[in-house]
Write a protein that holds these residues in place. Structure first.
Motif, PDB file in Angstrom:
ATOM      1  N   GLU A 159     -19.486  19.574   0.582  1.00 30.97           N
ATOM      2  CA  GLU A 159     -19.157  20.589   1.584  1.00 30.97           C
ATOM      3  C   GLU A 159     -18.902  20.014   2.975  1.00 30.97           C
ATOM      4  O   GLU A 159     -18.880  20.754   3.958  1.00 30.97           O
ATOM      5  CB  GLU A 159     -20.239  21.666   1.635  1.00 30.97           C
ATOM      6  N   ILE A 160     -18.688  18.705   3.075  1.00 32.25           N
ATOM      7  CA  ILE A 160     -18.419  18.066   4.357  1.00 32.25           C
ATOM      8  C   ILE A 160     -17.024  17.453   4.321  1.00 32.25           C
ATOM      9  O   ILE A 160     -16.747  16.567   3.496  1.00 32.25           O
ATOM     10  CB  ILE A 160     -19.460  16.971   4.672  1.00 32.25           C
ATOM     11  N   PRO A 161     -16.118  17.905   5.216  1.00 34.61           N
ATOM     12  CA  PRO A 161     -14.784  17.296   5.274  1.00 34.61           C
ATOM     13  C   PRO A 161     -14.870  15.857   5.771  1.00 34.61           C
ATOM     14  O   PRO A 161     -15.526  15.571   6.769  1.00 34.61           O
ATOM     15  CB  PRO A 161     -14.035  18.163   6.287  1.00 34.61           C
ATOM     16  N   VAL A 162     -14.222  14.953   5.056  1.00 34.86           N
ATOM     17  CA  VAL A 162     -14.196  13.539   5.437  1.00 34.86           C
ATOM     18  C   VAL A 162     -12.882  13.313   6.188  1.00 34.86           C
ATOM     19  O   VAL A 162     -11.839  13.090   5.589  1.00 34.86           O
ATOM     20  CB  VAL A 162     -14.295  12.625   4.199  1.00 34.86           C
ATOM     21  N   MET A 163     -12.945  13.397   7.523  1.00 33.67           N
ATOM     22  CA  MET A 163     -11.751  13.374   8.355  1.00 33.67           C
ATOM     23  C   MET A 163     -11.455  11.989   8.944  1.00 33.67           C
ATOM     24  O   MET A 163     -10.880  11.873  10.010  1.00 33.67           O
ATOM     25  CB  MET A 163     -11.892  14.407   9.485  1.00 33.67           C
ATOM     26  N   MET A 164     -11.825  10.949   8.237  1.00 33.28           N
ATOM     27  CA  MET A 164     -11.540   9.580   8.694  1.00 33.28           C
ATOM     28  C   MET A 164     -10.073   9.255   8.400  1.00 33.28           C
ATOM     29  O   MET A 164      -9.574   9.554   7.303  1.00 33.28           O
ATOM     30  CB  MET A 164     -12.460   8.588   7.991  1.00 33.28           C
ATOM     31  N   ILE A 165      -9.407   8.657   9.367  1.00 33.19           N
ATOM     32  CA  ILE A 165      -7.988   8.320   9.209  1.00 33.19           C
ATOM     33  C   ILE A 165      -7.766   7.423   7.998  1.00 33.19           C
ATOM     34  O   ILE A 165      -6.833   7.642   7.220  1.00 33.19           O
ATOM     35  CB  ILE A 165      -7.440   7.672  10.499  1.00 33.19           C
ATOM     36  N   ASP A 166      -8.635   6.439   7.797  1.00 34.58           N
ATOM     37  CA  ASP A 166      -8.491   5.543   6.641  1.00 34.58           C
ATOM     38  C   ASP A 166      -8.526   6.308   5.324  1.00 34.58           C
ATOM     39  O   ASP A 166      -7.815   5.980   4.383  1.00 34.58           O
ATOM     40  CB  ASP A 166      -9.589   4.479   6.629  1.00 34.58           C
ATOM     41  N   GLU A 167      -9.354   7.334   5.268  1.00 38.96           N
ATOM     42  CA  GLU A 167      -9.450   8.137   4.046  1.00 38.96           C
ATOM     43  C   GLU A 167      -8.178   8.959   3.841  1.00 38.96           C
ATOM     44  O   GLU A 167      -7.667   9.071   2.730  1.00 38.96           O
ATOM     45  CB  GLU A 167     -10.682   9.041   4.104  1.00 38.96           C
ATOM     46  N   GLY A 168      -7.651   9.535   4.897  1.00 41.41           N
ATOM     47  CA  GLY A 168      -6.395  10.280   4.796  1.00 41.41           C
ATOM     48  C   GLY A 168      -5.237   9.380   4.400  1.00 41.41           C
ATOM     49  O   GLY A 168      -4.371   9.772   3.606  1.00 41.41           O
ATOM     50  N   ASP A 169      -5.207   8.162   4.945  1.00 41.81           N
ATOM     51  CA  ASP A 169      -4.161   7.194   4.600  1.00 41.81           C
ATOM     52  C   ASP A 169      -4.200   6.826   3.120  1.00 41.81           C
ATOM     53  O   ASP A 169      -3.167   6.634   2.489  1.00 41.81           O
ATOM     54  CB  ASP A 169      -4.318   5.909   5.422  1.00 41.81           C
ATOM     55  N   LYS A 170      -5.397   6.735   2.575  1.00 44.07           N
ATOM     56  CA  LYS A 170      -5.579   6.320   1.190  1.00 44.07           C
ATOM     57  C   LYS A 170      -4.879   7.272   0.214  1.00 44.07           C
ATOM     58  O   LYS A 170      -4.411   6.863  -0.838  1.00 44.07           O
ATOM     59  CB  LYS A 170      -7.083   6.265   0.882  1.00 44.07           C
ATOM     60  N   TRP A 171      -4.782   8.552   0.574  1.00 44.25           N
ATOM     61  CA  TRP A 171      -4.261   9.565  -0.338  1.00 44.25           C
ATOM     62  C   TRP A 171      -2.868  10.076   0.030  1.00 44.25           C
ATOM     63  O   TRP A 171      -2.336  10.962  -0.645  1.00 44.25           O
ATOM     64  CB  TRP A 171      -5.234  10.744  -0.390  1.00 44.25           C
ATOM     65  N   ILE A 172      -2.261   9.529   1.075  1.00 42.10           N
ATOM     66  CA  ILE A 172      -0.998  10.070   1.577  1.00 42.10           C
ATOM     67  C   ILE A 172       0.123  10.033   0.534  1.00 42.10           C
ATOM     68  O   ILE A 172       0.953  10.931   0.470  1.00 42.10           O
ATOM     69  CB  ILE A 172      -0.575   9.387   2.902  1.00 42.10           C
ATOM     70  N   GLU A 173       0.151   9.027  -0.312  1.00 44.40           N
ATOM     71  CA  GLU A 173       1.215   8.902  -1.313  1.00 44.40           C
ATOM     72  C   GLU A 173       0.905   9.645  -2.619  1.00 44.40           C
ATOM     73  O   GLU A 173       1.774   9.754  -3.480  1.00 44.40           O
ATOM     74  CB  GLU A 173       1.478   7.419  -1.619  1.00 44.40           C
ATOM     75  N   THR A 174      -0.296  10.174  -2.748  1.00 49.15           N
ATOM     76  CA  THR A 174      -0.681  10.882  -3.971  1.00 49.15           C
ATOM     77  C   THR A 174      -0.131  12.304  -3.935  1.00 49.15           C
ATOM     78  O   THR A 174      -0.317  13.026  -2.947  1.00 49.15           O
ATOM     79  CB  THR A 174      -2.216  10.931  -4.105  1.00 49.15           C
ATOM     80  N   ALA A 175       0.541  12.700  -4.990  1.00 50.30           N
ATOM     81  CA  ALA A 175       1.060  14.063  -5.083  1.00 50.30           C
ATOM     82  C   ALA A 175      -0.106  15.041  -5.120  1.00 50.30           C
ATOM     83  O   ALA A 175      -1.172  14.740  -5.674  1.00 50.30           O
ATOM     84  CB  ALA A 175       1.912  14.212  -6.337  1.00 50.30           C
ATOM     85  N   VAL A 176       0.102  16.210  -4.535  1.00 54.66           N
ATOM     86  CA  VAL A 176      -0.950  17.218  -4.474  1.00 54.66           C
ATOM     87  C   VAL A 176      -1.507  17.524  -5.860  1.00 54.66           C
ATOM     88  O   VAL A 176      -2.722  17.621  -6.049  1.00 54.66           O
ATOM     89  CB  VAL A 176      -0.428  18.499  -3.785  1.00 54.66           C
ATOM     90  N   ASP A 177      -0.639  17.665  -6.838  1.00 52.49           N
ATOM     91  CA  ASP A 177      -1.088  17.988  -8.200  1.00 52.49           C
ATOM     92  C   ASP A 177      -1.862  16.855  -8.860  1.00 52.49           C
ATOM     93  O   ASP A 177      -2.540  17.077  -9.863  1.00 52.49           O
ATOM     94  CB  ASP A 177       0.106  18.367  -9.077  1.00 52.49           C
ATOM     95  N   ASP A 178      -1.764  15.634  -8.309  1.00 54.92           N
ATOM     96  CA  ASP A 178      -2.464  14.483  -8.878  1.00 54.92           C
ATOM     97  C   ASP A 178      -3.796  14.174  -8.188  1.00 54.92           C
ATOM     98  O   ASP A 178      -4.486  13.226  -8.567  1.00 54.92           O
ATOM     99  CB  ASP A 178      -1.571  13.237  -8.813  1.00 54.92           C
ATOM    100  N   LEU A 179      -4.169  14.953  -7.179  1.00 53.18           N
ATOM    101  CA  LEU A 179      -5.431  14.713  -6.485  1.00 53.18           C
ATOM    102  C   LEU A 179      -6.596  14.994  -7.438  1.00 53.18           C
ATOM    103  O   LEU A 179      -6.624  16.024  -8.107  1.00 53.18           O
ATOM    104  CB  LEU A 179      -5.546  15.623  -5.263  1.00 53.18           C
TER     105      LEU A 179
END
Length: 76
Positions: free
Chosen positions: A48-68
């Protein structure tokens, strides 16, 4: 339990809020991911805690929404 609407309304992508003309608004996906409407970075919600670290967002940027992965993997 999902993230509270009040929190969702104030959270913004930490990358986009630094850039002129971008709002960094986030969309909740499957109750465990926040997706930036401007840049497409994806931030997991862990225990229940959003992980708003830039490195974490970068890690998933190329992943399609349906593949998360649901639930998101733990931060390493």
């Amino acid at each position: 339990m999902t993230i509270k609407q009040e929190l969702l309304e104030i959270l913004r992508c930490p990358v986009c809020v630094r850039q002129e003309g971008k709002q960094g608004e986030l969309t909740l996906h499957r109750d465990v991911w926040l997706i930036c409407n401007d840049c497409g970075r994806k931030y997991p919600i862990l225990e229940e805690i959003p992980v708003m670290m830039i490195d974490e967002g970068d890690k998933w940027i190329e992943t399609a929404v349906d593949d998360l992965p649901v639930p998101p993997p733990d931060i390493q």
